[in-house]
Design an enzyme around this catalytic site. Structure first.
Site, PDB file in Angstrom:
ATOM      1  N   LEU A   1     -75.555  67.193  18.159  1.00 47.03           N
ATOM      2  CA  LEU A   1     -76.262  68.358  18.719  1.00 47.03           C
ATOM      3  C   LEU A   1     -75.272  69.173  19.550  1.00 47.03           C
ATOM      4  O   LEU A   1     -75.450  69.405  20.732  1.00 47.03           O
ATOM      5  CB  LEU A   1     -77.466  67.917  19.564  1.00 47.03           C
ATOM      6  CG  LEU A   1     -78.497  68.995  19.844  1.00 47.03           C
ATOM      7  CD1 LEU A   1     -79.305  69.326  18.588  1.00 47.03           C
ATOM      8  CD2 LEU A   1     -79.446  68.581  20.969  1.00 47.03           C
ATOM      9  N   GLY A   2     -74.183  69.568  18.888  1.00 49.88           N
ATOM     10  CA  GLY A   2     -73.178  70.419  19.542  1.00 49.88           C
ATOM     11  C   GLY A   2     -73.539  71.876  19.289  1.00 49.88           C
ATOM     12  O   GLY A   2     -74.719  72.226  19.199  1.00 49.88           O
TER      13      GLY A   2
ATOM     14  N   ILE B   1     -73.215  73.844  16.581  1.00 48.39           N
ATOM     15  CA  ILE B   1     -73.933  74.135  15.331  1.00 48.39           C
ATOM     16  C   ILE B   1     -75.284  73.402  15.312  1.00 48.39           C
ATOM     17  O   ILE B   1     -76.315  73.986  14.970  1.00 48.39           O
ATOM     18  CB  ILE B   1     -73.061  73.760  14.113  1.00 48.39           C
ATOM     19  CG1 ILE B   1     -71.848  74.708  14.060  1.00 48.39           C
ATOM     20  CG2 ILE B   1     -73.863  73.831  12.812  1.00 48.39           C
ATOM     21  CD1 ILE B   1     -70.779  74.311  13.047  1.00 48.39           C
TER      22      ILE B   1
ATOM     23  N   ARG C   1     -69.037  67.270   7.317  1.00 50.35           N
ATOM     24  CA  ARG C   1     -67.876  66.893   6.506  1.00 50.35           C
ATOM     25  C   ARG C   1     -68.322  65.805   5.541  1.00 50.35           C
ATOM     26  O   ARG C   1     -69.114  64.925   5.911  1.00 50.35           O
ATOM     27  CB  ARG C   1     -66.747  66.329   7.382  1.00 50.35           C
ATOM     28  CG  ARG C   1     -65.960  67.372   8.130  1.00 50.35           C
ATOM     29  CD  ARG C   1     -65.013  68.151   7.212  1.00 50.35           C
ATOM     30  NE  ARG C   1     -64.239  69.138   7.947  1.00 50.35           N
ATOM     31  CZ  ARG C   1     -64.607  70.402   8.153  1.00 50.35           C
ATOM     32  NH1 ARG C   1     -65.742  70.862   7.685  1.00 50.35           N
ATOM     33  NH2 ARG C   1     -63.820  71.231   8.830  1.00 50.35           N
TER      34      ARG C   1
ATOM     35  N   ASP D   1     -73.431  70.511   1.463  1.00 53.65           N
ATOM     36  CA  ASP D   1     -72.451  71.617   1.432  1.00 53.65           C
ATOM     37  C   ASP D   1     -71.029  71.067   1.394  1.00 53.65           C
ATOM     38  O   ASP D   1     -70.082  71.806   1.176  1.00 53.65           O
ATOM     39  CB  ASP D   1     -72.635  72.505   2.676  1.00 53.65           C
ATOM     40  CG  ASP D   1     -71.748  73.740   2.638  1.00 53.65           C
ATOM     41  OD1 ASP D   1     -71.629  74.361   1.559  1.00 53.65           O
ATOM     42  OD2 ASP D   1     -71.147  74.080   3.678  1.00 53.65           O
TER      43      ASP D   1
ATOM     44  N   GLU E   1     -63.320  67.100  -1.889  1.00 52.58           N
ATOM     45  CA  GLU E   1     -63.511  68.467  -2.382  1.00 52.58           C
ATOM     46  C   GLU E   1     -62.250  68.975  -3.077  1.00 52.58           C
ATOM     47  O   GLU E   1     -61.154  68.674  -2.620  1.00 52.58           O
ATOM     48  CB  GLU E   1     -63.880  69.385  -1.206  1.00 52.58           C
ATOM     49  CG  GLU E   1     -65.198  68.976  -0.571  1.00 52.58           C
ATOM     50  CD  GLU E   1     -65.525  69.757   0.690  1.00 52.58           C
ATOM     51  OE1 GLU E   1     -64.784  70.699   1.032  1.00 52.58           O
ATOM     52  OE2 GLU E   1     -66.525  69.409   1.333  1.00 52.58           O
TER      53      GLU E   1
ATOM     54  N   HIS F   1     -69.113  74.080  -0.229  1.00 59.15           N
ATOM     55  CA  HIS F   1     -68.580  74.252   1.137  1.00 59.15           C
ATOM     56  C   HIS F   1     -68.561  75.739   1.547  1.00 59.15           C
ATOM     57  O   HIS F   1     -67.501  76.311   1.787  1.00 59.15           O
ATOM     58  CB  HIS F   1     -67.167  73.649   1.235  1.00 59.15           C
ATOM     59  CG  HIS F   1     -66.779  73.331   2.652  1.00 59.15           C
ATOM     60  ND1 HIS F   1     -65.955  72.291   2.975  1.00 59.15           N
ATOM     61  CD2 HIS F   1     -67.090  73.924   3.845  1.00 59.15           C
ATOM     62  CE1 HIS F   1     -65.778  72.248   4.293  1.00 59.15           C
ATOM     63  NE2 HIS F   1     -66.460  73.240   4.836  1.00 59.15           N
TER      64      HIS F   1
END
Ligand code: NAP
Length: 308
Positions: free
Chosen positions: A138-139, A141, A218, A242, A247, A265
């Site tokens: 819960l930073g 973003i 991530r 995402d 990747e 992403h």
């Protein structure tokens, strides 16, 4: 625009345009004082040791798990990232991905294009209604997503290592306990060793058969084979992803599944926000080389440093 500005302000060496980047790097290494790191290029101890005059690494993006920031800190090299300017864009994308995953909008779009509507209506879908949303992290973003979700009338709870002051959401010190109480997990932690496979088979099992996993953080935070198992065996309902472990190589087991939503992403990927991120990469370098310090140093390389 970003490259042009860098070219105007500094002597810019374009490593990515060289036919033999290693030989080129050997030739210019002693003169390099700053790095602009676009994308997710790995900057490890070996590379840092090759750059004796390096003072600053300005990273494009808020996540910097591809940079050995602790080692940079030991060597007195500043690392900067691009926080805040992308928070709203990524939060918008996370909520969009959540709704698209639950209501199967990509699948419904394919249904129309494939002419299947003429044969009958699209099946009824799952819903966001009456779900409890568990935020993993819960930073900046995570909080921006939680604020958006309040308008959707759903309950928000969260897990992080330390409770966040001044928020009304219930904090869960145990991720497993939160996964048991939540119907959706939205992952917004950093990547790297500290969060490697935080979402594992046990967490997915606790989330349960109606559970939904949204990962906008991530790929490394989720044990991808465990997630594939859970989706294949329907021990969770669906996932919206995402980000992926390797990747842009997305496992075929995921692309073969129609009940997950996969994005390449694109969390921060608008023209507006990528320009703002690029500008902050330049502004960090400009500020540093004007002797005004870095604008957004990461925690591993504080400025002024503890020894100053
Ligand atoms: P942030 O403000 O640093 O927030 C990170 C949150 O994760 C904090 O609440 C932190 O709380 C929690 N956390 C860290 N380690 C944890 C652990 N081991 N277990 C549980 N919680 C943990 O970062 P942000 O700006 O919100 O960005 C978060 C991440 O989003 C970035 O690092 C990046 O990887 C990702 N991201 C993805 C995209 C995309 O395009 N998909 C775009 C931007 C960012 P505690 O420290 O109290 O644990």
């Amino acid at each position: 625009m970003i490259i042009e500005q860098l070219d105007e302000k500094f002597t810019l060496h374009r490593l990515w345009e060289q036919s033999d980047p290693e030989a080129y790097l050997d030739a210019i290494a002693p003169r390099i004082r700053g790095l602009a790191n676009g994308g997710h290029h790995v900057i490890n101890a070996a590379l840092l040791d090759r750059l004796p005059a390096l003072e600053i690494i300005s990273c494009f993006g808020v996540g910097y798990d591809h940079v050995d920031a602790a080692y940079a800190g030991e060597k007195g090299v500043i690392v900067t990232n691009t926080p805040d300017v992308l928070t709203d864009e990524v939060a918008d994308a996370a909520v969009g991905l959540l709704i698209a995953t639950l209501r199967q909008f990509p699948q419904a779009d394919r249904f129309v294009r494939e002419g299947k509507w003429r044969q009958g209506a699209f099946p009824l879908t799952a819903s966001l209604r009456e779900r409890t949303i568990g935020m993993v992290g819960l930073g900046r973003i995570g909080l921006a997503i939680a604020h958006r979700l309040e308008a959707f009338g759903v309950r928000v709870i969260y897990h992080s290592r330390t409770p966040k002051h001044g928020v009304g959401y219930t904090h869960y010190p145990s991720l497993i306990d939160m996964a048991s109480d939540a119907d959706v997990l939205i992952v917004t932690t950093p990547g790297g060793a500290g969060t490697q496979h935080l979402i594992d088979a046990q967490v997915l099992e606790a989330l349960g058969p109606q559970g939904v996993l949204i990962n906008i953080a991530r790929g490394s935070v989720v044990d991808e084979p465990a997630l594939i198992d859970a989706l294949q065996n329907r021990t969770i309902l669906t996932a919206g992803l995402d980000v992926f472990e390797d990747e842009p190589n997305v496992p075929q087991a995921l692309t073969d599944m129609d009940h997950a939503v996969l994005l390449p992403h694109v969390g921060s990927g608008s023209v507006h926000t990528r320009n703002a991120m690029g500008q902050l990469v330049i502004d960090n370098l400009t500020s540093w080389f004007s002797n005004k310090g870095p604008l957004t140093p990461v925690v591993e390389t504080p400025y002024p440093s503890k020894n100053d």
